[in-house]
Write a protein that holds these residues in place. Structure first.
Motif, PDB file in Angstrom:
ATOM      1  N   PRO A 111      32.665  69.721 -23.428  1.00  0.00           N
ATOM      2  CA  PRO A 111      31.840  70.126 -22.290  1.00  0.00           C
ATOM      3  C   PRO A 111      32.688  70.738 -21.174  1.00  0.00           C
ATOM      4  CG  PRO A 111      31.159  67.963 -23.057  1.00  0.00           C
ATOM      5  CD  PRO A 111      32.418  68.310 -23.810  1.00  0.00           C
ATOM      6  N   GLY A 112      32.346  71.959 -20.804  1.00  0.00           N
ATOM      7  CA  GLY A 112      33.059  72.626 -19.717  1.00  0.00           C
ATOM      8  C   GLY A 112      34.162  73.554 -20.148  1.00  0.00           C
ATOM      9  N   GLY A 113      34.497  73.606 -21.456  1.00  0.00           N
ATOM     10  CA  GLY A 113      35.594  74.497 -21.831  1.00  0.00           C
ATOM     11  C   GLY A 113      35.981  74.376 -23.290  1.00  0.00           C
ATOM     12  N   SER A 114      37.118  74.975 -23.620  1.00  0.00           N
ATOM     13  CA  SER A 114      37.638  74.963 -24.986  1.00  0.00           C
ATOM     14  C   SER A 114      39.148  75.090 -24.929  1.00  0.00           C
ATOM     15  CB  SER A 114      37.056  76.137 -25.787  1.00  0.00           C
ATOM     16  OG  SER A 114      37.657  77.369 -25.380  1.00  0.00           O
ATOM     17  N   VAL A 115      39.775  75.012 -26.099  1.00  0.00           N
ATOM     18  CA  VAL A 115      41.219  75.180 -26.168  1.00  0.00           C
ATOM     19  C   VAL A 115      41.616  76.562 -25.645  1.00  0.00           C
ATOM     20  CG1 VAL A 115      41.180  76.045 -28.548  1.00  0.00           C
ATOM     21  CG2 VAL A 115      43.235  74.915 -27.665  1.00  0.00           C
ATOM     22  N   GLY A 116      40.739  77.548 -25.776  1.00  0.00           N
ATOM     23  CA  GLY A 116      41.033  78.877 -25.259  1.00  0.00           C
ATOM     24  C   GLY A 116      41.118  78.910 -23.748  1.00  0.00           C
ATOM     25  N   HIS A 117      40.177  78.248 -23.089  1.00  0.00           N
ATOM     26  CA  HIS A 117      40.241  78.164 -21.624  1.00  0.00           C
ATOM     27  C   HIS A 117      41.519  77.449 -21.186  1.00  0.00           C
ATOM     28  CE1 HIS A 117      35.739  78.539 -22.127  1.00  0.00           C
ATOM     29  NE2 HIS A 117      35.970  79.459 -21.209  1.00  0.00           N
ATOM     30  N   LEU A 118      41.820  76.326 -21.835  1.00  0.00           N
ATOM     31  CA  LEU A 118      43.012  75.563 -21.459  1.00  0.00           C
ATOM     32  C   LEU A 118      44.284  76.377 -21.616  1.00  0.00           C
ATOM     33  CD1 LEU A 118      42.434  72.005 -23.023  1.00  0.00           C
ATOM     34  CD2 LEU A 118      42.132  72.708 -20.646  1.00  0.00           C
ATOM     35  N   ALA A 119      44.352  77.150 -22.709  1.00  0.00           N
ATOM     36  CA  ALA A 119      45.581  77.897 -23.010  1.00  0.00           C
ATOM     37  C   ALA A 119      45.911  78.906 -21.913  1.00  0.00           C
ATOM     38  CB  ALA A 119      45.444  78.597 -24.356  1.00  0.00           C
TER      39      ALA A 119
ATOM     40  N   MET B 114      39.463  82.873 -24.146  1.00  0.00           N
ATOM     41  CA  MET B 114      40.744  83.220 -23.530  1.00  0.00           C
ATOM     42  C   MET B 114      40.606  84.495 -22.698  1.00  0.00           C
ATOM     43  SD  MET B 114      43.481  82.353 -26.567  1.00  0.00           S
ATOM     44  CE  MET B 114      44.910  82.625 -25.515  1.00  0.00           C
ATOM     45  N   ALA B 115      39.888  85.492 -23.227  1.00  0.00           N
ATOM     46  CA  ALA B 115      39.691  86.732 -22.481  1.00  0.00           C
ATOM     47  C   ALA B 115      38.926  86.474 -21.187  1.00  0.00           C
ATOM     48  CB  ALA B 115      38.946  87.747 -23.346  1.00  0.00           C
ATOM     49  N   GLU B 116      37.902  85.621 -21.273  1.00  0.00           N
ATOM     50  CA  GLU B 116      37.123  85.269 -20.081  1.00  0.00           C
ATOM     51  C   GLU B 116      37.992  84.553 -19.049  1.00  0.00           C
ATOM     52  OE1 GLU B 116      33.307  82.405 -18.922  1.00  0.00           O
ATOM     53  OE2 GLU B 116      34.359  82.153 -20.817  1.00  0.00           O
ATOM     54  N   ALA B 117      38.796  83.597 -19.526  1.00  0.00           N
ATOM     55  CA  ALA B 117      39.659  82.837 -18.613  1.00  0.00           C
ATOM     56  C   ALA B 117      40.699  83.731 -17.961  1.00  0.00           C
ATOM     57  CB  ALA B 117      40.336  81.703 -19.376  1.00  0.00           C
ATOM     58  N   ALA B 118      41.264  84.660 -18.726  1.00  0.00           N
ATOM     59  CA  ALA B 118      42.269  85.570 -18.178  1.00  0.00           C
ATOM     60  C   ALA B 118      41.656  86.476 -17.115  1.00  0.00           C
ATOM     61  CB  ALA B 118      42.895  86.392 -19.297  1.00  0.00           C
ATOM     62  N   ALA B 119      40.450  86.962 -17.380  1.00  0.00           N
ATOM     63  CA  ALA B 119      39.783  87.830 -16.409  1.00  0.00           C
ATOM     64  C   ALA B 119      39.507  87.077 -15.108  1.00  0.00           C
ATOM     65  CB  ALA B 119      38.483  88.376 -17.004  1.00  0.00           C
ATOM     66  N   SER B 120      39.071  85.807 -15.219  1.00  0.00           N
ATOM     67  CA  SER B 120      38.770  85.035 -14.003  1.00  0.00           C
ATOM     68  C   SER B 120      40.031  84.708 -13.216  1.00  0.00           C
ATOM     69  CB  SER B 120      38.039  83.739 -14.376  1.00  0.00           C
ATOM     70  OG  SER B 120      38.889  82.844 -15.071  1.00  0.00           O
TER      71      SER B 120
END
Length: 367
Positions: free
Chosen positions: A96-104, A144-150
């Motif tokens: 809930p709230g994210g994934s390993v991609g967001h964390l990375a 990961m792409a979303e997290a990098a953009a933010s």
């Protein structure tokens, strides 16, 4: 014996106890294990022992006597580069709230931000298990792409390896990042002073608790989401309001209790926390109480602990609270010079207890 003499004797015994505690805490942990355990990856005493016994003698010598979230590399131009790398082995891969991609992405961006750097670029390396679904891989890469953009950063290079089925638990990701540190910015425990204010940028324990419940092993249900987020924007907001900020650290593995112990050790000052001020969501507090876990030691992935000058504390809090990621920012304690080198918690019952650094983490593989 007169009352004055009794008081003097009592103070002497108290000073002797604190002296013994300080001497014990100053001892660097020794590596006694013959094999690696999960505790060695938890960010506590076992991690420090592994670092001191294996990695620092081989790679750093005296250069990293005080490990930080990222290395600072001076450039010939006079600018300073922050450089960090990290690996992500969280289980499950989505929560809930994210994934390993967001964390990375967030984890490496935040390590750079805690050095005062403005992130420039990241690399990403993937270890994939044979049989891993391509659609699941696409989803993580999109995260990961979303997290990098933010975070306002680009992923510019990478690598992929595939291992036998059963050898990687689905997917592991490693990221590295570089960022530039503006002139004049330097956060260090040696800059912390008696009377400084300790601030948390928000509620604590959300990420570790969310991941723990997502594993489904405990038959507990609660509306708890990970706080994973990029902190570079929030860091800039803090520095605009409190340019004399002394020290920053994101409270990931080992939580607030561990980073405060690192601060007290490196500054030789006492971090005094107030239990009544600690920002813990009711659902997180309830889950931790049921499991016998102290929220102070539960990981966060979108919160930092800051030490600011007392005259800048109100401005710092106001600025953080007006940022979407800092709405729950609060003062949680202050710095004292006596007794030196410990973390103490003023409890809601009116007592005091020492907050020590844990040997391992009760929640392994949370990032």
């Amino acid at each position: 014996m007169t009352d004055t003499a009794q008081d003097t004797a009592s103070m002497g015994r108290e000073a002797e106890v604190f002296e013994r505690i300080e001497a014990f805490r100053r001892r660097r942990p020794r590596l006694l294990d013959e094999v690696v355990t999960l505790a060695h990856g938890a960010g506590g005493k076992a991690s420090a022992a592994l670092l001191d016994a294996v990695f620092l003698p081989a790679f750093a010598g005296e250069a990293a006597a005080t490990p930080t979230d990222a290395a600072v590399v001076p450039l010939p131009s006079g600018e300073r580069l922050a450089f960090s790398t990290d690996s992500y082995v969280v289980k499950p891969l989505r929560f809930p709230g994210g994934s390993v991609g967001h964390l990375a992405v967030h984890g490496t961006v935040n390590d750079l931000a805690m050095m005062g750097a403005r992130p420039l670029a990241l690399s990403a390396a993937f270890v994939l298990e044979e049989g891993f679904a391509i659609d699941a891989l696409r989803d993580v890469v999109a995260d990961m792409a979303e997290a990098a953009a933010s975070a306002g950063v680009s992923i510019v290079t990478g690598d992929t390896k595939v291992v036998d089925c059963g050898a990687a638990d689905g997917m592991y990701i490693s990221t590295a990042g570089v960022g530039l540190i503006p002139m004049g910015r330097e956060f260090a425990a040696t800059k912390v002073r008696d009377g400084d204010v300790v601030i948390s940028s928000g509620t604590i324990g959300d990420h570790g608790t969310a991941v723990m419940l997502a594993r489904g092993d405990l038959a507990l249900e609660a509306d708890i989401s990970s706080d994973t987020a990029p902190l570079n924007g929030l860091m800039e907001c803090l520095l605009a309001a409190a340019p004399s900020t002394r020290w920053l650290r994101d409270a990931t593995r080992g939580g607030v209790g561990t980073v405060c112990n690192e601060l007290s050790r490196d500054s030789n000052l006492t971090v005094v926390l107030e239990e009544s001020l600690l920002p813990v969501r009711p659902a997180v507090a309830a889950a931790c109480e049921l499991l016998g876990i102290d929220p102070l030691y539960v990981a966060n992935e979108g919160k930092f602990i800051a030490v600011v000058a007392p005259e800048e504390a109100e401005a710092a809090l106001s600025a953080l609270q007006h940022h979407p990621l800092g709405a729950d920012a609060v003062r949680i304690g202050e710095i004292h010079s006596d007794p030196p080198g410990i973390v103490v918690l003023l409890t809601t019952l009116g007592g005091t207890r020492i907050v020590d650094m844990l040997v391992g983490d009760p929640l392994p593989r949370i990032c």
